[in-house]
Design a protein around this motif. Sequence first.
Motif, PDB file in Angstrom:
ATOM      1  N   LEU A  62       0.823  -1.209   0.000  1.00 55.01           N
ATOM      2  CA  LEU A  62       0.000   0.000   0.000  1.00 55.01           C
ATOM      3  C   LEU A  62       0.859   1.263   0.000  1.00 55.01           C
ATOM      4  O   LEU A  62       0.633   2.175  -0.808  1.00 55.01           O
ATOM      5  CB  LEU A  62      -0.935  -0.001   1.211  1.00 55.01           C
ATOM      6  CG  LEU A  62      -1.813   1.251   1.360  1.00 55.01           C
ATOM      7  CD1 LEU A  62      -2.729   1.403   0.155  1.00 55.01           C
ATOM      8  CD2 LEU A  62      -2.622   1.193   2.655  1.00 55.01           C
ATOM      9  N   LEU A  63       1.839   1.332   0.894  1.00 60.08           N
ATOM     10  CA  LEU A  63       2.658   2.537   0.997  1.00 60.08           C
ATOM     11  C   LEU A  63       3.477   2.791  -0.268  1.00 60.08           C
ATOM     12  O   LEU A  63       3.502   3.936  -0.756  1.00 60.08           O
ATOM     13  CB  LEU A  63       3.574   2.437   2.221  1.00 60.08           C
ATOM     14  CG  LEU A  63       4.451   3.665   2.499  1.00 60.08           C
ATOM     15  CD1 LEU A  63       3.584   4.898   2.694  1.00 60.08           C
ATOM     16  CD2 LEU A  63       5.342   3.425   3.713  1.00 60.08           C
ATOM     17  N   PRO A  64       4.146   1.786  -0.843  1.00 64.78           N
ATOM     18  CA  PRO A  64       4.860   2.056  -2.101  1.00 64.78           C
ATOM     19  C   PRO A  64       3.933   2.542  -3.220  1.00 64.78           C
ATOM     20  O   PRO A  64       4.299   3.444  -3.980  1.00 64.78           O
ATOM     21  CB  PRO A  64       5.487   0.698  -2.449  1.00 64.78           C
ATOM     22  CG  PRO A  64       5.614   0.000  -1.136  1.00 64.78           C
ATOM     23  CD  PRO A  64       4.426   0.418  -0.343  1.00 64.78           C
ATOM     24  N   ALA A  65       2.741   1.945  -3.308  1.00 66.52           N
ATOM     25  CA  ALA A  65       1.799   2.379  -4.344  1.00 66.52           C
ATOM     26  C   ALA A  65       1.340   3.808  -4.100  1.00 66.52           C
ATOM     27  O   ALA A  65       1.194   4.602  -5.042  1.00 66.52           O
ATOM     28  CB  ALA A  65       0.596   1.434  -4.383  1.00 66.52           C
ATOM     29  N   LEU A  66       1.103   4.158  -2.836  1.00 73.53           N
ATOM     30  CA  LEU A  66       0.700   5.520  -2.503  1.00 73.53           C
ATOM     31  C   LEU A  66       1.797   6.517  -2.852  1.00 73.53           C
ATOM     32  O   LEU A  66       1.521   7.596  -3.410  1.00 73.53           O
ATOM     33  CB  LEU A  66       0.351   5.613  -1.013  1.00 73.53           C
ATOM     34  CG  LEU A  66      -0.033   6.998  -0.484  1.00 73.53           C
ATOM     35  CD1 LEU A  66      -1.264   7.527  -1.206  1.00 73.53           C
ATOM     36  CD2 LEU A  66      -0.259   6.948   1.018  1.00 73.53           C
ATOM     37  N   LEU A  67       3.048   6.167  -2.556  1.00 71.35           N
ATOM     38  CA  LEU A  67       4.162   7.056  -2.874  1.00 71.35           C
ATOM     39  C   LEU A  67       4.318   7.235  -4.382  1.00 71.35           C
ATOM     40  O   LEU A  67       4.580   8.349  -4.864  1.00 71.35           O
ATOM     41  CB  LEU A  67       5.455   6.509  -2.270  1.00 71.35           C
ATOM     42  CG  LEU A  67       5.531   6.510  -0.738  1.00 71.35           C
ATOM     43  CD1 LEU A  67       6.830   5.872  -0.264  1.00 71.35           C
ATOM     44  CD2 LEU A  67       5.395   7.922  -0.188  1.00 71.35           C
ATOM     45  N   VAL A  68       4.155   6.158  -5.134  1.00 70.53           N
ATOM     46  CA  VAL A  68       4.239   6.264  -6.593  1.00 70.53           C
ATOM     47  C   VAL A  68       3.138   7.179  -7.123  1.00 70.53           C
ATOM     48  O   VAL A  68       3.385   8.045  -7.975  1.00 70.53           O
ATOM     49  CB  VAL A  68       4.152   4.865  -7.246  1.00 70.53           C
ATOM     50  CG1 VAL A  68       3.959   4.990  -8.757  1.00 70.53           C
ATOM     51  CG2 VAL A  68       5.400   4.063  -6.952  1.00 70.53           C
ATOM     52  N   SER A  69       1.913   7.005  -6.619  1.00 68.90           N
ATOM     53  CA  SER A  69       0.799   7.844  -7.070  1.00 68.90           C
ATOM     54  C   SER A  69       1.045   9.309  -6.742  1.00 68.90           C
ATOM     55  O   SER A  69       0.789  10.197  -7.567  1.00 68.90           O
ATOM     56  CB  SER A  69      -0.508   7.375  -6.429  1.00 68.90           C
ATOM     57  OG  SER A  69      -0.925   6.143  -6.967  1.00 68.90           O
ATOM     58  N   ALA A 215       5.104  -5.159 -11.687  1.00 71.06           N
ATOM     59  CA  ALA A 215       5.075  -5.682 -10.323  1.00 71.06           C
ATOM     60  C   ALA A 215       5.773  -4.770  -9.336  1.00 71.06           C
ATOM     61  O   ALA A 215       5.506  -4.839  -8.129  1.00 71.06           O
ATOM     62  CB  ALA A 215       5.718  -7.074 -10.294  1.00 71.06           C
ATOM     63  N   TRP A 216       6.661  -3.899  -9.802  1.00 71.52           N
ATOM     64  CA  TRP A 216       7.433  -3.035  -8.905  1.00 71.52           C
ATOM     65  C   TRP A 216       6.935  -1.592  -8.903  1.00 71.52           C
ATOM     66  O   TRP A 216       7.233  -0.853  -7.986  1.00 71.52           O
ATOM     67  CB  TRP A 216       8.917  -3.062  -9.308  1.00 71.52           C
ATOM     68  CG  TRP A 216       9.499  -4.436  -9.234  1.00 71.52           C
ATOM     69  CD1 TRP A 216      10.029  -5.066  -8.133  1.00 71.52           C
ATOM     70  CD2 TRP A 216       9.582  -5.378 -10.305  1.00 71.52           C
ATOM     71  NE1 TRP A 216      10.435  -6.333  -8.458  1.00 71.52           N
ATOM     72  CE2 TRP A 216      10.184  -6.556  -9.788  1.00 71.52           C
ATOM     73  CE3 TRP A 216       9.222  -5.353 -11.658  1.00 71.52           C
ATOM     74  CZ2 TRP A 216      10.420  -7.681 -10.571  1.00 71.52           C
ATOM     75  CZ3 TRP A 216       9.451  -6.469 -12.432  1.00 71.52           C
ATOM     76  CH2 TRP A 216      10.051  -7.612 -11.884  1.00 71.52           C
ATOM     77  N   THR A 217       6.230  -1.213  -9.938  1.00 70.01           N
ATOM     78  CA  THR A 217       5.724   0.160 -10.048  1.00 70.01           C
ATOM     79  C   THR A 217       4.219   0.111 -10.250  1.00 70.01           C
ATOM     80  O   THR A 217       3.745  -0.150 -11.363  1.00 70.01           O
ATOM     81  CB  THR A 217       6.393   0.906 -11.224  1.00 70.01           C
ATOM     82  OG1 THR A 217       7.812   0.829 -11.093  1.00 70.01           O
ATOM     83  CG2 THR A 217       5.966   2.361 -11.244  1.00 70.01           C
ATOM     84  N   LYS A 218       3.493   0.357  -9.162  1.00 68.82           N
ATOM     85  CA  LYS A 218       2.035   0.332  -9.201  1.00 68.82           C
ATOM     86  C   LYS A 218       1.491   1.606  -8.578  1.00 68.82           C
ATOM     87  O   LYS A 218       2.008   2.085  -7.572  1.00 68.82           O
ATOM     88  CB  LYS A 218       1.479  -0.870  -8.432  1.00 68.82           C
ATOM     89  CG  LYS A 218       1.810  -2.223  -9.024  1.00 68.82           C
ATOM     90  CD  LYS A 218       1.196  -3.331  -8.187  1.00 68.82           C
ATOM     91  CE  LYS A 218       1.548  -4.693  -8.741  1.00 68.82           C
ATOM     92  NZ  LYS A 218       0.991  -5.795  -7.902  1.00 68.82           N
ATOM     93  N   THR A 219       0.446   2.134  -9.184  1.00 67.66           N
ATOM     94  CA  THR A 219      -0.238   3.268  -8.582  1.00 67.66           C
ATOM     95  C   THR A 219      -1.273   2.761  -7.580  1.00 67.66           C
ATOM     96  O   THR A 219      -1.602   1.563  -7.546  1.00 67.66           O
ATOM     97  CB  THR A 219      -0.921   4.128  -9.647  1.00 67.66           C
ATOM     98  OG1 THR A 219      -1.884   3.324 -10.346  1.00 67.66           O
ATOM     99  CG2 THR A 219       0.094   4.675 -10.632  1.00 67.66           C
ATOM    100  N   LEU A 220      -1.795   3.660  -6.774  1.00 68.51           N
ATOM    101  CA  LEU A 220      -2.733   3.260  -5.734  1.00 68.51           C
ATOM    102  C   LEU A 220      -4.003   2.623  -6.294  1.00 68.51           C
ATOM    103  O   LEU A 220      -4.447   1.594  -5.768  1.00 68.51           O
ATOM    104  CB  LEU A 220      -3.080   4.465  -4.865  1.00 68.51           C
ATOM    105  CG  LEU A 220      -3.977   4.192  -3.654  1.00 68.51           C
ATOM    106  CD1 LEU A 220      -3.338   3.167  -2.725  1.00 68.51           C
ATOM    107  CD2 LEU A 220      -4.264   5.493  -2.902  1.00 68.51           C
ATOM    108  N   PRO A 221      -4.639   3.165  -7.334  1.00 73.16           N
ATOM    109  CA  PRO A 221      -5.829   2.494  -7.876  1.00 73.16           C
ATOM    110  C   PRO A 221      -5.556   1.073  -8.360  1.00 73.16           C
ATOM    111  O   PRO A 221      -6.400   0.186  -8.196  1.00 73.16           O
ATOM    112  CB  PRO A 221      -6.265   3.408  -9.026  1.00 73.16           C
ATOM    113  CG  PRO A 221      -5.739   4.746  -8.652  1.00 73.16           C
ATOM    114  CD  PRO A 221      -4.432   4.476  -7.988  1.00 73.16           C
ATOM    115  N   ILE A 222      -4.383   0.845  -8.969  1.00 71.23           N
ATOM    116  CA  ILE A 222      -4.046  -0.502  -9.440  1.00 71.23           C
ATOM    117  C   ILE A 222      -3.855  -1.438  -8.250  1.00 71.23           C
ATOM    118  O   ILE A 222      -4.287  -2.597  -8.267  1.00 71.23           O
ATOM    119  CB  ILE A 222      -2.781  -0.461 -10.307  1.00 71.23           C
ATOM    120  CG1 ILE A 222      -2.955   0.503 -11.482  1.00 71.23           C
ATOM    121  CG2 ILE A 222      -2.449  -1.861 -10.806  1.00 71.23           C
ATOM    122  CD1 ILE A 222      -4.117   0.171 -12.386  1.00 71.23           C
TER     123      ILE A 222
END
Length: 266
Positions: A62-69, A215-222
């Motif tokens: 969750l946190l990595p996806a949130l940071l990417v978004s 698999a390593w770069t995901k946005t929060l909606p994904i």
Amino acid sequence: MTAVERAVRLFVWFIAGFTVVFLMTPLVVTIAVSFGSSTVFTLPPPDWSFRWYERLAGMRGLLPALLVSLQVAAISTAIALALGTLCAIALVRGRFPGRESISTFLVSPLMLPGLVIGIAMLQGFKAMGLRDVYASLLVAHVVITLPYVVRTVVSALSLFDFSLIDAARTLGCSYQAALLRVMVPALAPAFLTSGMFAFLASMDNYPISIFFTDAWTKTLPIQMLQYVEERPDPTIAAISAGLVLLAVVALVIGDRLVGLRKLADF
């Protein structure tokens, strides 16, 4: 006020109230479910609890996806503000063939389905040799946020008196200084509004982002979609409630800043 006018006013208020209730009901239901103790989506919930919000701290990815978004939304919004402002100035001040066609082309991402745009950009990036996931995702988000900036700034520039820039230059300002001291402050509400909508549109985008993640770069909606497929529980409602809160905070901050700007002008 005649009886007909009174009836029309009541009808207008009824339609407005119905629209507000229709739009707000899904948000209220989502927030209510996020505070329930049940492991399934139950309304009204049997008990009130913060268990799903507590679970967010240990949610994998969750946190990595949130940071990417957040990163992609912030960078794409900044780029869209710069490019969109230049495009808006050209469209308002320029007199060249195809100006209306270019204006329509710049806002076309708002008219086409997201999946169509995503597939088209995927094929285009592949043909250009752009295979980096993060760069592709960033460029795609610039494309979908640019229309918000162009439309808003064009509307603001249509009301701006460009003779003020000439007046500033006669008082000793260079052309660049006149733009920064006169035009930019006058367009600050337009920049703020368009930037806010562009940022929220980037944060919430799914149909285009799905083509440019791995698999390593995901946005929060994904990441949210993947979680729903694996474990559909009210944790997703807690995340949605957080996004609703983010939108409300952005709207409140934007309203306060615009109000302060108008007060300063006064």
